[in-house]
Each structure stands twice: as structure tokens, then as C-alpha cells.
Design a protein around this motif. Structure first.
Motif, PDB file in Angstrom:
ATOM      1  N   HIS B 301      -1.704 -24.439 -23.543  1.00  0.00           N
ATOM      2  CA  HIS B 301      -1.930 -23.250 -22.714  1.00  0.00           C
ATOM      3  C   HIS B 301      -1.870 -21.978 -23.583  1.00  0.00           C
ATOM      4  O   HIS B 301      -2.176 -20.900 -23.107  1.00  0.00           O
ATOM      5  CB  HIS B 301      -0.955 -23.174 -21.542  1.00  0.00           C
ATOM      6  N   THR B 320       1.112 -26.938 -16.826  1.00  0.00           N
ATOM      7  CA  THR B 320       2.026 -25.814 -17.038  1.00  0.00           C
ATOM      8  C   THR B 320       2.599 -25.325 -15.719  1.00  0.00           C
ATOM      9  O   THR B 320       3.788 -25.047 -15.595  1.00  0.00           O
ATOM     10  CB  THR B 320       1.293 -24.657 -17.736  1.00  0.00           C
ATOM     11  N   MET B 321       1.745 -25.240 -14.731  1.00  0.00           N
ATOM     12  CA  MET B 321       2.229 -24.732 -13.444  1.00  0.00           C
ATOM     13  C   MET B 321       3.223 -25.691 -12.816  1.00  0.00           C
ATOM     14  O   MET B 321       4.121 -25.277 -12.086  1.00  0.00           O
ATOM     15  CB  MET B 321       1.059 -24.468 -12.516  1.00  0.00           C
ATOM     16  N   ALA B 324       6.827 -24.992 -13.207  1.00  0.00           N
ATOM     17  CA  ALA B 324       7.467 -24.020 -12.323  1.00  0.00           C
ATOM     18  C   ALA B 324       8.325 -24.717 -11.274  1.00  0.00           C
ATOM     19  O   ALA B 324       9.276 -24.119 -10.760  1.00  0.00           O
ATOM     20  CB  ALA B 324       6.405 -23.151 -11.658  1.00  0.00           C
ATOM     21  N   THR B 327      11.793 -25.573 -12.715  1.00  0.00           N
ATOM     22  CA  THR B 327      12.408 -24.284 -13.011  1.00  0.00           C
ATOM     23  C   THR B 327      12.819 -23.587 -11.722  1.00  0.00           C
ATOM     24  O   THR B 327      13.912 -23.020 -11.620  1.00  0.00           O
ATOM     25  CB  THR B 327      11.419 -23.403 -13.795  1.00  0.00           C
ATOM     26  N   GLY B 363       9.433 -15.520 -15.497  1.00  0.00           N
ATOM     27  CA  GLY B 363       8.850 -16.780 -15.054  1.00  0.00           C
ATOM     28  C   GLY B 363       7.595 -16.549 -14.234  1.00  0.00           C
ATOM     29  O   GLY B 363       6.595 -17.262 -14.387  1.00  0.00           O
ATOM     30  N   LEU B 364       7.639 -15.529 -13.380  1.00  0.00           N
ATOM     31  CA  LEU B 364       6.461 -15.257 -12.555  1.00  0.00           C
ATOM     32  C   LEU B 364       5.281 -14.817 -13.413  1.00  0.00           C
ATOM     33  O   LEU B 364       4.159 -15.300 -13.248  1.00  0.00           O
ATOM     34  CB  LEU B 364       6.774 -14.191 -11.500  1.00  0.00           C
ATOM     35  N   SER B 365       5.542 -13.912 -14.375  1.00  0.00           N
ATOM     36  CA  SER B 365       4.410 -13.523 -15.225  1.00  0.00           C
ATOM     37  C   SER B 365       3.966 -14.714 -16.076  1.00  0.00           C
ATOM     38  O   SER B 365       2.819 -14.795 -16.487  1.00  0.00           O
ATOM     39  CB  SER B 365       4.762 -12.313 -16.091  1.00  0.00           C
ATOM     40  N   VAL B 367       3.776 -17.856 -14.913  1.00  0.00           N
ATOM     41  CA  VAL B 367       2.826 -18.600 -14.079  1.00  0.00           C
ATOM     42  C   VAL B 367       1.475 -17.880 -14.065  1.00  0.00           C
ATOM     43  O   VAL B 367       0.419 -18.505 -14.081  1.00  0.00           O
ATOM     44  CB  VAL B 367       3.382 -18.772 -12.651  1.00  0.00           C
ATOM     45  N   ALA B 370      -0.351 -18.606 -17.152  1.00  0.00           N
ATOM     46  CA  ALA B 370      -0.720 -20.020 -17.235  1.00  0.00           C
ATOM     47  C   ALA B 370      -2.068 -20.264 -16.579  1.00  0.00           C
ATOM     48  O   ALA B 370      -2.690 -21.298 -16.797  1.00  0.00           O
ATOM     49  CB  ALA B 370       0.346 -20.885 -16.563  1.00  0.00           C
ATOM     50  N   SER B 371      -2.503 -19.322 -15.743  1.00  0.00           N
ATOM     51  CA  SER B 371      -3.781 -19.563 -15.074  1.00  0.00           C
ATOM     52  C   SER B 371      -4.919 -19.055 -15.961  1.00  0.00           C
ATOM     53  O   SER B 371      -4.911 -17.910 -16.409  1.00  0.00           O
ATOM     54  CB  SER B 371      -3.771 -18.910 -13.686  1.00  0.00           C
ATOM     55  N   HIS B 387       5.786 -10.341 -20.936  1.00  0.00           N
ATOM     56  CA  HIS B 387       6.214 -11.649 -20.436  1.00  0.00           C
ATOM     57  C   HIS B 387       7.236 -12.290 -21.356  1.00  0.00           C
ATOM     58  O   HIS B 387       8.299 -12.718 -20.932  1.00  0.00           O
ATOM     59  CB  HIS B 387       5.002 -12.576 -20.278  1.00  0.00           C
TER      60      HIS B 387
END
Ligand code: HEM
Ligand SMILES: [Cu+2]
Lengths: 208, 554
Positions: B301, B320-321, B324, B327, B363-365, B367, B370-371, B387
Motif C-alpha cells: 500500500h 490494509t483496511m 482497521a 485495531t 488511524g483514521l487518516s 484508512v 489506504a484507499s 498521518h
């Protein structure tokens, strides 16, 4: 009757003695060997990384080996492979000798033979290097060839050092015995490891 | 867990200070050696960060030359990762805590442990010496072919340094794995183990499996640089993408090496100061294992923009997602643990709770990047810098501080000053957010990372970031002064100042050389707070502070 009680006593004492030593060494019985195997797992990852890299390079290179690169001879490395594989059996003999009868003398002999075989392998490799028609930087194929075999050769060399250390230590009577022989066992495991790596190497470098 | 051990407290045998400068094989000494040396490198790495930020205060490169700028951020990242976060979390906290928590007298291989530590000081000096010849300047990722073209001598030192530090890390991982699996007291099953030990188990596995691949990459890179092979040099038929694969096969798991132990520390700290049992012990324990497994298969990624084919990008994006999920399980467990608890808002707890919230932002940034479509947009912008600092600073560093405040009494036998602890916390928290929050915006607006000069339209926010970074840097001063002063002359700590239930609190502070006189016997689970049993346990461990005669400084 007299005699048999004495024997019984003898046996008890002998038994007590083994328990004592066993306890002494059983503080953490299989700790070191376990640790050593974990170490070899990590070593395998090093080789795995290099193997995968090898295939990646191979895939991106249009022709493998590139045109004009001298073909690899099979004769010498073939003999070398046989020597290395047989040496794995020889070193196993050493391990059995010590485990089953505490025969340090026999173990020393088998170790000496293994060292000789390993040294022959290395000599063969050096000879091969000297007679190849390409050098380390000739092309990507040549570089990967030297790097992989060289890395393995380095491990063979370390194996020779380990075995020499065991030989050196075993000159002291009682250093290795039926119950305490971690050095011998670990060296054997290491040598098998080096052997397996070579088989993979031989397959992918020479045969595939 | 143990029967009361009060009687022998008066004549505790404390490690003499000279031990800390010697080749000691005591895991507690080695742990503190790691903590102190790494902290020095944190200060050096922080100084480099301030130079970077000072340069970025204005759009032009007027403070340092471009070339120097590249060297600064490369060495900043290298030092922060390889000499601060990893050694502190694994070597420092792992060494000090793991044997105590599992009731062992030492690590499985004490000498190997000492060797692993003593590789670090000479290597770090070597790395610093590269400033005399011009240090590596191709970023801490050292991508070829750029790394083969700039500062050759510095790059060579960098490669050697990374190989050596990797070796040290593998040795440490091996030791922890064997220690945790084989040295627990007989009455402790894996499921009675404190969560920090679970985290260290997962971390060690990663160190063992991933680090050798980095060493392999470094060897190949070194050959390219020094011998003239062309493994990674497209000019000679090589493939730089192979380097990226090998590098990230290590470096993605490395981010878990840098965060899992911090997760472990937080899982210890929150229940103690909330006086509540941990929520979902097994979920937290097994999610560490799940994370380290998944962590090994998502490396690419980082390579969405490196020509990776679409179907592969899809795979790596989804994998990768999925991370989450474990986590998130952890985060929700922590929140549930604190929820409705009787919180003791001491410095350790403040850092612990800040850890959870800041890590959630990072963590949110994470995810988000990861897209694939989003990553293509923000790749190599300040969004990524934001991040990674929310995760590494808001995560790992906050976790380390929480751990330092929590275990300082155990390590030194002295209490830290709470007032200055809170000042430190407030400055860190505020400075951190002022420094790094605006970087998200900068990244979305398109400011590139790793540049010394930028479009003046980014100037305003960059000034804010730089001011934040100065606050952040200043915040270290109260901590250092507090720590040094308290270590020398702080009030004495008793054996269990926070009324914890794990085994390390049953021995005096600082722990005696032998740790435990006899194998302790588990009498209570590590997180059974709020039960009558816990009261008995704490009463039994609450021995008075040891007499002054045992002072290590006399
Ligand atoms: C005082 C605190 C810190 C400040 C002000 C700071 C600032 C910065 C800045 C501005 C950059 C970007 C350089 C560029 O792209 O040109 C950077 C990069 C980086 N920082 Fe920090 N940093 C700090 C602490 C840390 C910590 C604690 C870590 C922990 C590991 C860390 C790890 C990194 C890494 C890995 C990079 C590399 C990004 C890249 O290669 O592009 N930093 N830092
Ligand atoms: Cu990653």
C-alpha cells in the motif's frame, strides 16, 4: 544377596547422579535449542527475501541469462551438491553417537569428516568462480548468481567455524556428554539448514 | 499474585550506578540503558526536526541549502525510527518489564541481550559521524536510484548502520520470543499474561520475520553503491521496484513494531488508573497477533503510485483496511475500560488517554490513505507527514511518555513531580496539535513533502506548524528537568504507588537484582480491579518505601 544389594546401591547412586545433572541442566531444558531454531527461522527469511528478489529480477529481464553470458557448467556444482548432501548424513552420525552412547571420540571423527567435506565444497566453489566467464558486475544475472552463491558460501564457512569450535571444545573430557551436547546438536541443525538452502539454490540457479 | 513480600524490604540490594555504564546482563539495567540512550537520540532527532521546521517557516530556502535540507529530514527520520522509537519500546520497556511481569529472574539469554544493546551506541555514533562526510540525503526510505546518486559516503554509512541496528533488533526479538514462551512462572498460562507481554510477543515475531528482508535489501543496495552491481539501478538493467518491495516488506511491519508495544503499555496503564478491569482481555491479546499477521501482507500500500497493477492495488487496499478491524477492537476496548471508571488523572493517565484519541486521528487518516484513489491524490504530500506523525508521535511517543510516568517509580524508586508532569503534558498536547493538524490541510492543498521551498500560498499555515513545533520542543524541558531532578532527589516510591495488580508491583522499587526471591504464585488476574481480592492484594504489596540506606546514589 550381599552382591545384589551392593548393585542396588550402585544403581541408586547412578540414578541419583543422573537426576542431579538432569536438574542442573534442566533449569531451562530446551531453551537454547529453541532459541537457535528461532534464529534459523529468521535466517530463512533473509534467504527467502533474496530468492524472491532473484525471481523478480528474472521476470523483468527480457532474456535470462542475457545473451552472450557463458552457460553454467553442471558437473562441478553437481559433485559439490552430492558432497554437501552426504555431509549432512555424516554430521547426523556425530549427533547420534553422542546422544546414544556419549561417544565423544566417534563424534569428533564424524565432525572432522564433515569439516573436510564442507571445505571441499568451498574449494569447489572458489574453483568454479575462477573459471566462470563472467564477473560480479557483468549483468544482473551474474550479480544475482554471485550474490546468492556467495551468501550461501559464507554460511558454509560459518558452519566450518562452528564445527571447529565444537572440535576444539570437545578436547576437554566431559565437555560434551550424553545429556549435555547443545553445541553438537545446534551445529547439526545449522548444517542441515545450510544444506537445504543449497538445494533450493541449486534448483533455481542451475536447473530452472 | 504473590504472597506479601514485605519483610525483606529494608535491606533491598539496589543496583549500584556504575552498573549502568558497564556490560551488565541484568535485564533491568539493560532496559534503562536503552531508555536513556534512546532518549538522547530523541533529543538529537528533535533538534533536527526543529531545523527542518525552521527552514519551512518561510517559502524560500533561506535558512539552509536544499541539499542540507535533504540531509536534515533524512537523518531526522532515521534517528527517530531506528534510534528512538524502536529501541525505546522494545529494548527499553520490553527489557525492563517483560521478565518482571512474567515472574522471571532475567531474560532467556542475558548475554545476547547485552550484546544487542551494545551494538547500538557505536552504530549511532557512526551514523552521527556521517555528518562529517555529508549524511544520507535520499530520505529514510533510501529509494534507488536516487540513493545511489547522492552523498555516497553518507549513504554507505547509512546502509551499514541500518544493517547493524537490524541485527540488534533481531537479537532482541529472538530473546523476547523465547523469554515469553518459555520463562513464565509455571502458574502463568499465556492467557494470564499481562497484555504488554502479548504485545511484545507479536512485536518480536515481526522483528524476526521482517527485519532480515530489510538486511537483504541493504546488502543489495550496498553492492550497487560500492561495488557497481546493478540490482536496483535501471541504467544497468536492474529494477528499483524490487527494492521498494523488499524495503516495505520490512518497513510496513516496522510501523507495528513501533506501535504494538505502545498499545501494550496503554493496556496496562488505563485499567490501573481507571480502577476497572480491562474490557475484552482476549480481544486485545489476540488482536495484537492478528495485526502482526496482517501487517506482513499489506506492504505494497506504500507503492500504489509505483506502477503496481490495478488488481494488486485492490488486494493491498482491502487487506490494509481489514487491519482497521483488530485495531478498532483495541480502541473500543480501551474506551470501554475507561468508561465510567473512577479516573485518576495523573500524568501517566493523561498521556494514556491522549494516546487513544491522537492515535484514532492517525488511524483514521491511515484508512483514508489506504484507499487507492485518495492515496494517489495525497501521495508524497504533507497529508502523509501529518498521518505518520499522528501515529508515531501521537501514538508511539505519547505511549512512551505514559509508560515513563507510570513506571518511573518502579525503575528509579522515586516519584516524578506531578505538577511538572501535567505542565509537560499540556505543552506537548497543545504543541503537537498546533504543529501537525494544519499539515493535513497543507497536504490536501497539494504541498509536497521533502521540499525545502514551496509556493508562498502555503506560507501562513507553515508558520503555524513551525510555532507549534517550537512549543513541542520546549515541552521537553520540563520533562527532562523533572526526570533528572526526581531521579536524584524525588520523594521515595513505595513498591506499588499506583496500586497495580501485575507482578512487577509486588517487588520493591527499584526491584532487587534478583527480581523475585522465589517464583511468585499467581493469586489474582492482572486486571481484576475493583474486587475484594484486589484490595487484599494491594494491601499485601504496599510495602513502605525502602530505607534511605539502600540509596543507589550513595
Ligand atoms: C518535534 C517533533 C517533530 C517535528 C517538528 C517533526 C517534523 C517533521 C517534518 C516537518 C518532516 C517532513 C520533512 C519533509 O517532508 O521535508 C518530518 C518527517 C518525518 N518525521 Fe518527523 N517530526 C517530529 C517528530 C517525529 C517523531 C517523534 C517521529 C517518530 C518516529 C518522526 C518521524 C518522521 C519520519 C519517519 C519522517 C519522514 C517522512 C518522509 O520521509 O518524508 N518525527 N518530521
Ligand atoms: Cu504501511
Amino acid at each position: 544377596m550381599q552382591g545384589s544389594t551392593a548393585d542396588q546401591n550402585q544403581a541408586d547412586i547412578a540414578y541419583a547422579a543422573t537426576v542431579e545433572t538432569a536438574e542442573h541442566h534442566s533449569e531451562h531444558p530446551d531453551l537454547r535449542l529453541f532459541g537457535f531454531i528461532v534464529f534459523l527461522v529468521s535466517e530463512s527469511m533473509l534467504f527467502l527475501g533474496l530468492f524472491v528478489a532473484y525471481f523478480a529480477f528474472r521476470v523483468v529481464t527480457p532474456e535470462w541469462p542475457p545473451e552472450g553470458t557463458e552457460e553454467l557448467e553442471l558437473m562441478l556444482p553437481g559433485i559439490n551438491t552430492i558432497i554437501l548432501i552426504s555431509s549432512s548424513f555424516v554430521i547426523h552420525k556425530a549427533d547420534t553417537a553422542i546422544k546414544q552412547s556419549g561417544d565423544v571420540k566417534a563424534a569428533r571423527l564424524w565432525f572432522a569428516i564433515t569439516i573436510a567435506m564442507g571445505a571441499t565444497f568451498l574449494a569447489g566453489q572458489v574453483y568454479e568462480y575462477n573459471h566462470l566467464g563472467f564477473g560480479l558486475t557483468t549483468n544482473l544475472f551474474a550479480s544475482t548468481f554471485y550474490l546468492l552463491t556467495g551468501f550461501h558460501g559464507l554460511h558454509v564457512f560459518v558452519g566450518l567455524l562452528l564445527m571447529s569450535t565444537v572440535l576444539w571444545r570437545s578436547r576437554v573430557p566431559g565437555h560434551y556428554s550424553e545429556t549435555s551436547h547443545f553445541g553438537i546438536e545446534a551445529t547439526e541443525v545449522y548444517w542441515h539448514f545450510v544444506d537445504v538452502i543449497w538445494i533450493v539454490l541449486f534448483l533455481i540457479l542451475y536447473l530452472l | 499474585m504473590t504472597e506479601a513480600q514485605a519483610p525483606h524490604l529494608e535491606e533491598v540490594e539496589v543496583t549500584p550506578w556504575r552498573e549502568y555504564f558497564s556490560f551488565s546482563t541484568d535485564h533491568k539495567v539493560i532496559g534503562i540503558q536503552y531508555l536513556v540512550t534512546s532518549f538522547v537520540f530523541y533529543l538529537i532527532g528533535g533538534l533536527l526536526a526543529e531545523l527542518v521546521r525552521t527552514e519551512l517557516a518561510t517559502p524560500a530556502s533561506d535558512f539552509v541549502q536544499r541539499e542540507t535540507y535533504n540531509e536534515l529530514f533524512t537523518m531526522h527520520a532515521t534517528i527517530m525510527i531506528f534510534l528512538w522509537i524502536i529501541p525505546t519500546l522494545t529494548g527499553g520497556f520490553g527489557n525492563f518489564l517483560v521478565p518482571l511481569m512474567i515472574g522471571a529472574r532475567d531474560m532467556a539469554f542475558p548475554k545476547l541481550n547485552a550484546i544487542a544493546f551494545w551494538i547500538i551506541p557505536p552504530t549511532s555514533i557512526l551514523l552521527l559521524c556521517s555528518f562529517f562526510v555529508g549524511p544520507a540525503a535520499a530520505g529514510w526510505t533510501s529509494y534507488p536510484p536516487l540513493s545511489l546518486m547522492t552523498n555516497k559516503a553518507g549513504e554507505a554509512i547509512w546502509i551499514l548502520g541500518v544493517i547493524l541496528l537490524g541485527t540488534s533488533s533481531i537479537m532482541a526479538g529472538l530473546n523476547f520470543l523465547v523469554t515469553i514462551l518459555k520463562m513464565r512462572i509455571p502458574s502463568m498460562t499465556l492467557n494470564d499474561m499481562p497484555l504488554f507481554c502479548w504485545a511484545m510477543l507479536a512485536t518480536s515475531a515481526l522483528q524476526l520475520v521482517a527485519t532480515p528482508v530489510l538486511s537483504g535489501a541493504m546488502v543489495l543496495l550496498g553492492f550497487d553503491l560500492l561495488v557497481g552491481t546493478n540490482f536496483f539501478n535501471p541504467a544497468g538493467g536492474g529494477d528499483p521496484i524490487v527494492y521498494q518491495h523488499m524495503f516495505w516488506f520490512y518497513s510496513h511491519p516496522a510501523v507495528y513494531i513501533m506501535i504494538l508495544p505502545a498499545f501494550g503499555l496503554i493496556s496496562e496503564i488505563l485499567p490501573v488508573h481507571a480502577r476497572k478491569p480491562i474490557f475484552g482481555y482476549q480481544a486485545i491479546a489476540y488482536s495484537s497477533i492478528a495485526i502482526s499477521f496482517l501487517g506482513l501482507i499489506v506492504w505494497a500500500h506504500h507503492m500504489f503510485t509505483s506502477g503496481t497493477p490495478d488488481w494488486l492495488r485492490m488486494f493491498f487496499m482491502i487487506a490494509t483496511m481489514v487491519i482497521a478491524v483488530p485495531t478498532g477492537i483495541k480502541v473500543f476496548s480501551w474506551v470501554a475500560t475507561v468508561w465510567g471508571g473512577k479516573l485518576n488523572l495523573c500524568s501517566a493517565m493523561l498521556f494514556g488517554m491522549a494516546f487513544v484519541s491522537m492515535f484514532v486521528v492517525g488511524g483514521l487518516s491511515g484508512v483514508m490513505v489506504a484507499s487507492v484513489p485518495f492515496d494517489i491524490h495525497v501521495h508524497d504530500t504533507y497529508f502523509v507527514v501529518a498521518h505518520l506523525h499522528y501515529v508515531l508521535f501521537g501514538g508511539s511517543v505519547f505511549g512512551i511518555y505514559a509508560g515513563l510516568y507510570h513506571w518511573f517509580p518502579k525503575m528509579t524508586g522515586r516519584m516524578l513531580n506531578e505538577f511538572w508532569g501535567k505542565v509537560h503534558f499540556a505543552m506537548t498536547f497543545v504543541g503537537f496539535n498546533i504543529c501537525f493538524l494544519p499539515m493535513h490541510v497543507l497536504g490536501l492543498q497539494g504541498m509536497n513533502r521533502r521540499i525545502a521551498e514551496y509556493d508562498p500560498k502555503f506560507a501562513a499555515l507553515n508558520v503555524v506548524c513551525t510555532i507549534g513545533s517550537y512549543i513541542l520542543a520546549t515541552s521537553t524541558i520540563p520533562f527532562v528537568v523533572n526526570a533528572v531532578w526526581s531521579w536524584l532527589a524525588g520523594p521515595r516510591a513505595n513498591s506499588n504507588p499506583w496500586k497495580g495488580l501485575t507482578l512487577e508491583w509486588t517487588v520493591p522499587s527499584p526491584p532487587p537484582v534478583e527480581n523475585f526471591e522465589e517464583d511468585p504464585v499467581l493469586a489474582i488476574g492482572p486486571y481484576d480491579y475493583g474486587t475484594p481480592k484486589a484490595l487484599d492484594f494491594v494491601a499485601a504489596t504496599l510495602a513502605p518505601a525502602p530505607a534511605l540506606a539502600a540509596d543507589s546514589l550513595e
